[in-house]
Design a protein around this motif. Sequence first.
Motif, mmCIF file in Angstrom:
data_model
loop_
_atom_site.group_PDB
_atom_site.id
_atom_site.type_symbol
_atom_site.label_atom_id
_atom_site.label_comp_id
_atom_site.label_asym_id
_atom_site.label_seq_id
_atom_site.Cartn_x
_atom_site.Cartn_y
_atom_site.Cartn_z
ATOM 1 N N ARG A 1 -94.033 67.810 23.865
ATOM 2 C CA ARG A 1 -93.338 68.927 24.482
ATOM 3 C C ARG A 1 -94.149 69.536 25.623
ATOM 4 N NH1 ARG A 1 -91.279 68.140 19.844
ATOM 5 N NH2 ARG A 1 -89.145 68.774 19.438
ATOM 6 N N HIS B 1 -91.894 83.339 23.043
ATOM 7 C CA HIS B 1 -90.964 82.850 22.017
ATOM 8 C C HIS B 1 -89.614 83.555 22.116
ATOM 9 C CE1 HIS B 1 -93.756 80.275 20.064
ATOM 10 N NE2 HIS B 1 -94.518 81.215 19.565
ATOM 11 N N THR C 1 -86.208 81.649 23.194
ATOM 12 C CA THR C 1 -85.134 81.600 22.197
ATOM 13 C C THR C 1 -83.844 82.134 22.780
ATOM 14 O OG1 THR C 1 -86.717 81.964 20.433
ATOM 15 C CG2 THR C 1 -84.404 82.365 19.914
ATOM 16 N N GLY D 1 -82.232 79.664 25.144
ATOM 17 C CA GLY D 1 -81.914 78.319 24.682
ATOM 18 C C GLY D 1 -82.942 77.261 25.015
ATOM 19 N N LEU D 2 -84.175 77.685 25.231
ATOM 20 C CA LEU D 2 -85.217 76.697 25.497
ATOM 21 C C LEU D 2 -85.987 76.509 24.207
ATOM 22 C CD1 LEU D 2 -86.412 77.379 29.009
ATOM 23 C CD2 LEU D 2 -87.475 75.527 27.762
ATOM 24 N N SER D 3 -85.960 75.293 23.652
ATOM 25 C CA SER D 3 -86.666 75.140 22.391
ATOM 26 C C SER D 3 -87.729 74.056 22.426
ATOM 27 C CB SER D 3 -85.661 74.836 21.281
ATOM 28 O OG SER D 3 -84.904 73.697 21.632
ATOM 29 N N GLU D 4 -87.709 73.228 23.461
ATOM 30 C CA GLU D 4 -88.663 72.119 23.504
ATOM 31 C C GLU D 4 -89.917 72.492 24.290
ATOM 32 O OE1 GLU D 4 -87.620 70.341 21.407
ATOM 33 O OE2 GLU D 4 -85.453 70.363 21.504
ATOM 34 N N TYR D 5 -90.788 73.257 23.652
ATOM 35 C CA TYR D 5 -92.030 73.676 24.286
ATOM 36 C C TYR D 5 -93.038 73.971 23.190
ATOM 37 C CZ TYR D 5 -90.832 78.322 22.672
ATOM 38 O OH TYR D 5 -90.515 79.389 21.862
ATOM 39 N N ARG D 6 -94.284 74.098 23.573
ATOM 40 C CA ARG D 6 -95.338 74.515 22.648
ATOM 41 C C ARG D 6 -96.203 75.533 23.374
ATOM 42 N NH1 ARG D 6 -93.440 74.022 18.882
ATOM 43 N NH2 ARG D 6 -93.536 72.488 17.233
ATOM 44 N N ASP E 1 -94.458 72.458 11.668
ATOM 45 C CA ASP E 1 -94.046 71.696 12.851
ATOM 46 C C ASP E 1 -92.660 71.084 12.745
ATOM 47 O OD1 ASP E 1 -96.419 69.840 14.823
ATOM 48 O OD2 ASP E 1 -96.027 71.984 14.603
ATOM 49 N N LEU F 1 -89.987 73.658 13.182
ATOM 50 C CA LEU F 1 -90.002 74.222 14.523
ATOM 51 C C LEU F 1 -89.512 73.187 15.527
ATOM 52 C CD1 LEU F 1 -93.426 76.037 14.366
ATOM 53 C CD2 LEU F 1 -91.156 77.031 14.150
ATOM 54 N N ASP F 2 -89.862 71.932 15.301
ATOM 55 C CA ASP F 2 -89.457 70.894 16.234
ATOM 56 C C ASP F 2 -87.957 70.689 16.235
ATOM 57 O OD1 ASP F 2 -92.277 68.539 16.067
ATOM 58 O OD2 ASP F 2 -92.005 70.504 16.988
ATOM 59 N N ARG F 3 -87.310 70.926 15.101
ATOM 60 C CA ARG F 3 -85.887 70.646 15.029
ATOM 61 C C ARG F 3 -85.083 71.577 15.920
ATOM 62 N NH1 ARG F 3 -84.725 66.240 14.816
ATOM 63 N NH2 ARG F 3 -82.619 67.017 14.736
ATOM 64 N N SER F 4 -85.183 72.882 15.685
ATOM 65 C CA SER F 4 -84.442 73.769 16.580
ATOM 66 C C SER F 4 -85.398 74.696 17.288
ATOM 67 C CB SER F 4 -83.380 74.546 15.808
ATOM 68 O OG SER F 4 -83.874 74.920 14.555
ATOM 69 N N GLY F 5 -86.595 74.169 17.501
ATOM 70 C CA GLY F 5 -87.566 74.880 18.303
ATOM 71 C C GLY F 5 -88.060 76.152 17.663
ATOM 72 N N ASP F 6 -88.845 76.858 18.394
ATOM 73 C CA ASP F 6 -89.422 78.085 17.875
ATOM 74 C C ASP F 6 -88.363 79.140 17.579
ATOM 75 O OD1 ASP F 6 -92.622 77.995 19.687
ATOM 76 O OD2 ASP F 6 -91.773 76.790 18.088
ATOM 77 N N ALA F 7 -87.116 78.799 17.792
ATOM 78 C CA ALA F 7 -86.023 79.716 17.508
ATOM 79 C C ALA F 7 -85.974 80.127 16.041
ATOM 80 C CB ALA F 7 -84.692 79.084 17.898
ATOM 81 N N ARG G 1 -88.509 80.309 14.106
ATOM 82 C CA ARG G 1 -89.819 80.823 13.725
ATOM 83 C C ARG G 1 -89.720 82.151 12.992
ATOM 84 N NH1 ARG G 1 -95.349 80.430 15.205
ATOM 85 N NH2 ARG G 1 -95.045 78.451 16.224
ATOM 86 N N ARG G 2 -88.794 83.002 13.467
ATOM 87 C CA ARG G 2 -88.687 84.326 12.881
ATOM 88 C C ARG G 2 -88.191 84.307 11.435
ATOM 89 N NH1 ARG G 2 -86.004 88.327 17.272
ATOM 90 N NH2 ARG G 2 -86.453 86.676 18.723
ATOM 91 N N HIS H 1 -76.173 75.548 20.861
ATOM 92 C CA HIS H 1 -76.573 76.857 21.359
ATOM 93 C C HIS H 1 -75.443 77.377 22.254
ATOM 94 C CE1 HIS H 1 -78.873 80.020 23.232
ATOM 95 N NE2 HIS H 1 -79.929 79.734 22.490
#
Lengths: 250, 367
Positions: A132, A144, A148, A151-156, B27, B30-36, B38-39, B164
């Motif tokens: 990513r 974050h 969120t 709609g951007l989720s592919e990052y670190r 990981d 988080l990788d599946r639907s991103g840091d979304a 996380r909460r 989304h």
Amino acid sequence: MTGFVFALPSKGRLQDAAFALLDKAELAVDRSKGGRGYTGTIAALPDVNVLLLSASEIAAGLAAGELHLGITGEDVAREAAVDFDHSVALLRALGFGWADVVIAVPESWIDVWNLADLRDVSLDFLARHKRRLRVATKYANLAHQFFTEHGLSEYRIVHSLGATEAAPSSGAADLVIDITSSGATLAANDLKTIEGGTILKSEAQLAASLKATWGANDLGQLAAILNALEPGSAESTIKDFTARLKVSPL
Amino acid sequence: MAEPSCGDVFERAGFERCQPAILQPADIFLDRSGDAIRRRLFTVSDAMGGEYCLRPEFTIPVCRDLISAGSEAARVWYEGPIFRLGRGTANGTNEMLQAGIEIVGGQDALADDVETFALMRTCCGSAMNAATVTFGDLGLFDAVLEAVDLPAHWRGRLRKHFWHADVFALLLRRIGGEVPSVSGEAGQLLGFIRHLGRDAAKAAVHDMLTSSGIKPIGGRTIEEITARFLEKAEDAASDLATPEIVTAIETFLALKAPLDRAPDVLAALAKTHGLALDPAIDAVAKRGDALIMLDAALGAATFAPAFGREIEYYTGFVFEVQGQAGKLAGGGRYDGLMEALGARQAISAVGGAVWPARVQATGSARP
């Protein structure tokens, strides 16, 4: 520390501006140890304990309920509090300490003009490089939340301790989220901003903690400070603030 | 007499119990639907900075275990706590008991979809009488995407962002003609290369990047930047303004019909917008028939093509059972997940889960 605690920035332009503001309001701060200590006093308000801390420490202290009141940047305040609306109340925008928290990408990414492009690139990058996009920043929480929302989720996130904007050149990250005021540092590091990439337009704020314990005396000190800054302004501000205190569980 | 336990129901149907770990690598989620997400996750770190989480669901942990065991087909059931940050309520909703099944590597999608729902229905017992059931099929959206006339990379974008809703809506606006204007140097370059052939355009962009003194920092290569820039140039030049496609997609996504009427309503929509959707609609009809045979009352359940879109890994059949106490059961097909988690090839999968505590609460609330 018992009693009302008021935290001020300990260095830099933020400190100069904060002290000048208080001076003008006849709340001049007398800093201990010949002006180099980390505590201070305000002659007009003998019951106020003044602490000098870094902007981030002030933000963290407010979020944790260790301080009652502080002058700090909205950027660090929002970053420090996971549940901002229930932790910190921004009472007064102070008109200095302007800085935008922005997304900045390499200038060489001539195909990236806006957020939609960044979104596309994040997907494309993952498919191509099997990893990513790495975003260097001190503002992990703001990053974050913003990503969120958009709609951007592919990052670190790569946590940055020092010169965030040097991260892409050094290979530590692919893009950054950092504060910028003139854009000069960005350009010097071969970075550019993108449309829709401003995360927060920040300025210095008089901020109060919703997590601290507020007695009648503490509210009285707050009122005195507010009225000194702007005569007659305390009443409605205190009214709103106490209402918010009631709905924010400790 | 008490309802049979979910475990009994699943065992009788020939499923084997599996017990994935409560502690999972953060990981993966988080990788599946991103840091979304996380909460909602409870995360813990070890001394070396590795990040773990308390499992927020069972499907991913179960699939991971199957992949580790080299299993490409399995019928498994599970029961245990899952952990999700509740929305600030005081009644301990951070930890909930969940029971469910996964059918992985099945050969008969229709039968497996129906069996999954049937088992959840059995677990819900008498709570089904007062429950609201909703069905969907995310494979229909794929069929619509194939049927409309859009460039491949646009199909890819819509498919990728389907889950989304906000981003998807923005993409639709661009298809509808709202192409953002480009200013400055990039705009000028766009204008210049528009008249060149593909190779010449590529060379022009490449030259601009290498000779202008712009440093290629960050992990993207000059080749990939060039390729994407050309793609954008093509987008800007092409007549992407196809509001009819936007209308077709929006109408399709807004569709809601009782299950027994869904095939007809879908066929009418397909005809109105000139979309070739017969095979997909046929599959919906066959499955609808099988569900109605299971329970005639399901004919009145709502079918909505957009339903379940926010779960990022569902690819086909989706269902939910809502009761007074909240969501009683839910599930769906997720044919892409096993491969995404590391299986050597694509493996079909469908599963469902039930919240036993809510089922009991609903049952005891009835007079």
